[in-house]
Motif scaffolding. Sequence first.
Motif, PDB file in Angstrom:
ATOM      1  N   ASP A 142       0.815  -1.217   0.000  1.00 40.64           N
ATOM      2  CA  ASP A 142       0.000   0.000   0.000  1.00 40.64           C
ATOM      3  C   ASP A 142       0.849   1.268   0.000  1.00 40.64           C
TER       4      ASP A 142
ATOM      5  N   VAL B 179      -6.363  -6.467   3.629  1.00 44.78           N
ATOM      6  CA  VAL B 179      -5.958  -5.849   4.891  1.00 44.78           C
ATOM      7  C   VAL B 179      -5.129  -6.860   5.674  1.00 44.78           C
TER       8      VAL B 179
ATOM      9  N   SER C  57      -1.542  -6.544  11.931  1.00 44.35           N
ATOM     10  CA  SER C  57      -0.251  -6.014  12.370  1.00 44.35           C
ATOM     11  C   SER C  57       0.556  -7.050  13.090  1.00 44.35           C
TER      12      SER C  57
ATOM     13  N   ALA D 216      -2.309  -4.260   2.314  1.00 40.48           N
ATOM     14  CA  ALA D 216      -2.500  -3.062   3.127  1.00 40.48           C
ATOM     15  C   ALA D 216      -2.082  -3.292   4.580  1.00 40.48           C
TER      16      ALA D 216
ATOM     17  N   PRO E 149      -6.476   6.964   7.330  1.00 38.44           N
ATOM     18  CA  PRO E 149      -6.305   5.690   6.628  1.00 38.44           C
ATOM     19  C   PRO E 149      -6.586   5.849   5.135  1.00 38.44           C
TER      20      PRO E 149
ATOM     21  N   HIS F  22      -0.874  -0.600   6.108  1.00 35.77           N
ATOM     22  CA  HIS F  22      -1.049   0.784   6.554  1.00 35.77           C
ATOM     23  C   HIS F  22       0.269   1.432   6.993  1.00 35.77           C
ATOM     24  N   SER F  23       1.306   1.139   6.213  1.00 34.19           N
ATOM     25  CA  SER F  23       2.601   1.754   6.534  1.00 34.19           C
ATOM     26  C   SER F  23       3.495   1.764   5.305  1.00 34.19           C
TER      27      SER F  23
ATOM     28  N   SER G 191       3.821   5.874   8.791  1.00 31.34           N
ATOM     29  CA  SER G 191       2.466   5.372   9.004  1.00 31.34           C
ATOM     30  C   SER G 191       1.496   5.900   7.946  1.00 31.34           C
ATOM     31  N   LEU G 192       0.600   5.020   7.539  1.00 30.27           N
ATOM     32  CA  LEU G 192      -0.504   5.411   6.644  1.00 30.27           C
ATOM     33  C   LEU G 192      -1.838   5.274   7.369  1.00 30.27           C
ATOM     34  N   ALA G 193      -1.780   5.254   8.701  1.00 31.70           N
ATOM     35  CA  ALA G 193      -2.983   4.996   9.494  1.00 31.70           C
ATOM     36  C   ALA G 193      -3.855   6.232   9.710  1.00 31.70           C
TER      37      ALA G 193
ATOM     38  N   ASP H 192      -8.162   4.560   1.844  1.00 29.74           N
ATOM     39  CA  ASP H 192      -9.272   3.706   1.449  1.00 29.74           C
ATOM     40  C   ASP H 192      -9.072   3.310  -0.011  1.00 29.74           C
TER      41      ASP H 192
ATOM     42  N   GLU I 216      -8.205  -4.884  -1.948  1.00 24.65           N
ATOM     43  CA  GLU I 216      -7.444  -4.375  -0.811  1.00 24.65           C
ATOM     44  C   GLU I 216      -7.403  -5.479   0.236  1.00 24.65           C
TER      45      GLU I 216
END
Length: 137
Positions: free
Chosen positions: A33, A134, A137, A59, A92, A61-62, A87-89, A94, A132
């Motif tokens: 991502d 997800v 973590s 994804a 976030p 998120h980073s 970070s992409l948090a 989408d 996507e």
Amino acid sequence: LTLTGGSIGIGPALSVGCAVACPTRRVINFQADGSALYSTPALWTQASEHLDITTIICANHSYQILRLEQQKQSLNLSKPFARKFTSLAQPPVDWVSIAQGYGIAARRVTTPAELNEALLLSLEQAGPYLIEAVLSS
């Protein structure tokens, strides 16, 4: 095709080239991502040219590649600014909405079964499709 260095986010553009070069074969692009954010216009090209490409956004998120580079440089990753930089948090990203905004069918999945179902669906239809995936973590 794999990344050999120096071209973060090249996957979506490479998938366009592959689809143009081999129009009778569906292209599957596994893309992180963070690096995908460098080349979202390739999604527009996929839609515009109605290319048979399945993009799977992994994804987490980073910007994991940047975290790895920070570690290589022995940088202190415990500081808040270092974590925020990768970070992409917040906010976030989408990816489903981004893909749909380009006119691409898309789906978010959170389990292996959902990924399998979405991948099979993407293989059965013409044109681009984005999944996507997800990652926990």
